[in-house]
Motif scaffolding. Structure first.
Motif, PDB file in Angstrom:
ATOM      1  N   GLY A 135      45.675-101.631 -25.528  1.00 11.96           N
ATOM      2  CA  GLY A 135      45.270-100.422 -26.236  1.00 11.96           C
ATOM      3  C   GLY A 135      44.599 -99.441 -25.304  1.00 11.96           C
ATOM      4  O   GLY A 135      44.723 -99.520 -24.071  1.00 11.96           O
ATOM      5  N   HIS A 136      43.863 -98.510 -25.881  1.00  8.91           N
ATOM      6  CA  HIS A 136      43.255 -97.404 -25.137  1.00  8.91           C
ATOM      7  C   HIS A 136      41.735 -97.496 -25.240  1.00  8.91           C
ATOM      8  O   HIS A 136      41.177 -97.749 -26.316  1.00  8.91           O
ATOM      9  CB  HIS A 136      43.740 -96.071 -25.692  1.00  8.91           C
ATOM     10  N   TYR A 137      41.072 -97.236 -24.081  1.00 11.76           N
ATOM     11  CA  TYR A 137      39.626 -97.393 -23.990  1.00 11.76           C
ATOM     12  C   TYR A 137      39.017 -96.251 -23.179  1.00 11.76           C
ATOM     13  O   TYR A 137      39.726 -95.493 -22.511  1.00 11.76           O
ATOM     14  CB  TYR A 137      39.265 -98.728 -23.304  1.00 11.76           C
ATOM     15  N   GLU A 138      37.687 -96.210 -23.228  1.00  9.32           N
ATOM     16  CA  GLU A 138      36.883 -95.409 -22.318  1.00  9.32           C
ATOM     17  C   GLU A 138      35.845 -96.324 -21.696  1.00  9.32           C
ATOM     18  O   GLU A 138      35.289 -97.185 -22.384  1.00  9.32           O
ATOM     19  CB  GLU A 138      36.188 -94.257 -23.038  1.00  9.32           C
ATOM     20  N   ALA A 139      35.579 -96.149 -20.386  1.00  8.03           N
ATOM     21  CA  ALA A 139      34.605 -96.974 -19.682  1.00  8.03           C
ATOM     22  C   ALA A 139      33.677 -96.074 -18.876  1.00  8.03           C
ATOM     23  O   ALA A 139      34.125 -95.102 -18.243  1.00  8.03           O
ATOM     24  CB  ALA A 139      35.299 -97.983 -18.768  1.00  8.03           C
ATOM     25  N   ALA A 140      32.385 -96.417 -18.886  1.00  2.86           N
ATOM     26  CA  ALA A 140      31.399 -95.633 -18.145  1.00  2.86           C
ATOM     27  C   ALA A 140      30.213 -96.516 -17.815  1.00  2.86           C
ATOM     28  O   ALA A 140      29.875 -97.425 -18.589  1.00  2.86           O
ATOM     29  CB  ALA A 140      30.939 -94.419 -18.952  1.00  2.86           C
ATOM     30  N   PRO A 141      29.546 -96.284 -16.648  1.00  3.14           N
ATOM     31  CA  PRO A 141      28.315 -97.017 -16.353  1.00  3.14           C
ATOM     32  C   PRO A 141      27.166 -96.479 -17.194  1.00  3.14           C
ATOM     33  O   PRO A 141      27.120 -95.289 -17.542  1.00  3.14           O
ATOM     34  CB  PRO A 141      28.102 -96.741 -14.856  1.00  3.14           C
ATOM     35  N   VAL A 142      26.231 -97.378 -17.535  1.00  2.59           N
ATOM     36  CA  VAL A 142      25.076 -96.982 -18.348  1.00  2.59           C
ATOM     37  C   VAL A 142      23.806 -97.311 -17.594  1.00  2.59           C
ATOM     38  O   VAL A 142      23.732 -98.293 -16.837  1.00  2.59           O
ATOM     39  CB  VAL A 142      25.083 -97.687 -19.726  1.00  2.59           C
TER      40      VAL A 142
END
Length: 306
Positions: free
Chosen positions: A269-276
């Motif tokens: 599927g489709h995702y978004e990833a980012a550091p926190v």
């Protein structure tokens, strides 16, 4: 003569009192033995009306037990209870069997009991009818779908009952024929809960079901990544045997733990990833991640929060 009568009469001392008491007990026993035995009261038998309400009660109990999670009836604790409870409670139930029967018959004659059982039966029958529609997105298109062990047709609306359901996604038939070392995916099993059924039927959460595929994230060793699913939600099977932490229905987080590369199994599927950051805020703009069928997706340039 008087002396002889005095010798035959019991004395007033402790020995004489004991003798009189023993004689009184013997007389009481002789009197009771001479009486006819009192027959026990006849056991009260339920009428056909009471039998009907007891049958409805038993049906409701069976329907309630059938809706409980299957895992509740498995495990070492349940096996131990199955062995101990009959031994511990069997004699107690036999002793109080008449008491239980009498109380159950008394309850079955109450009008409130009748109304409660009819209302409960109507609710349980409704909950067990397949009246809730699902139209899940299946990824990839060639995957097979089974709900509670029954094959389902794809591309049509699937009707299910309100409650938890066991979903199984089967790899394409060509994958099943291939040798194990050449297979790109494995079957996936997860639980689709009652609240998820209600949200999907109401249109608030569109089901998105996909086989698991590998996604490799590259980031700073001390970074924590937030992965957000853009369609559908995560199920608990994704968290098993991993250190993924579920933040909400559509978001998970993973720490790099001193590594600059982490491999995670995610649904296609489709995702978004980012550091926190430590405060929980995303310190960089999220990157788009498209997890595809049968390939390891690489996500580079995530960096970290300095």
């Amino acid at each position: 003569m008087a002396a002889d009568r005095a010798q035959k009469a019991p004395s007033d001392g402790p020995a004489g009192q004991s003798e009189r008491l023993a004689e009184a007990v013997r007389a009481l026993i002789r009197e009771e033995l001479g009486r006819p035995a009192v027959p026990p009261p006849p056991a009260e038998q339920p009428s056909w009306r009471e039998a009907f309400w007891l049958l409805v009660f038993c049906g409701n109990v069976i329907l309630i037990l059938s809706r409980l999670p299957r895992g509740l009836f498995s495990g070492p604790a349940v096996e131990l209870a199955e062995k101990l409870l009959p031994a511990l409670l069997g004699s107690l139930f036999v002793i109080y069997l008449a008491w239980f029967r009498e109380r159950l018959l008394l309850v079955s004659r109450l009008k409130r009991f009748h109304g409660l059982q009819l209302g409960l039966l109507a609710v349980l029958i409704f909950l067990n009818l397949p009246v809730f529609p699902l139209r899940p997105v299946i990824r990839p298109d060639s995957v097979g779908v089974m709900i509670d062990g029954k094959p389902q047709r794809k591309g049509v609306r699937i009707w299910v009952a309100c409650g938890g359901h066991d979903i199984t996604l089967l790899p394409p038939f060509s994958e099943e024929l291939a040798p194990p070392e050449e297979r790109r995916t494995k079957e996936r099993k997860f639980r689709f809960g009652p609240w998820q059924v209600l949200r999907a039927a109401s249109g608030k959460a569109h089901p998105d079901w996909g086989l698991l595929t590998a996604v490799r994230f590259l980031a700073e060793p001390d970074a924590t990544l937030r992965i957000r699913k853009l369609s559908g939600e995560f199920y608990d099977d994704v968290l098993e045997r991993t250190d993924l932490v579920k933040a909400d229905r559509t978001t998970v987080e993973i720490a790099m733990n001193g590594l600059d590369s982490r491999l995670v199994m995610l649904p296609i599927g489709h995702y978004e990833a980012a550091p926190v950051a430590a405060s929980g805020k995303e310190c960089k703009a999220p990157r788009r991640v498209d997890a595809v069928y049968g390939e390891t997706t690489r996500v580079e340039g995530l960096g970290g929060c300095q």
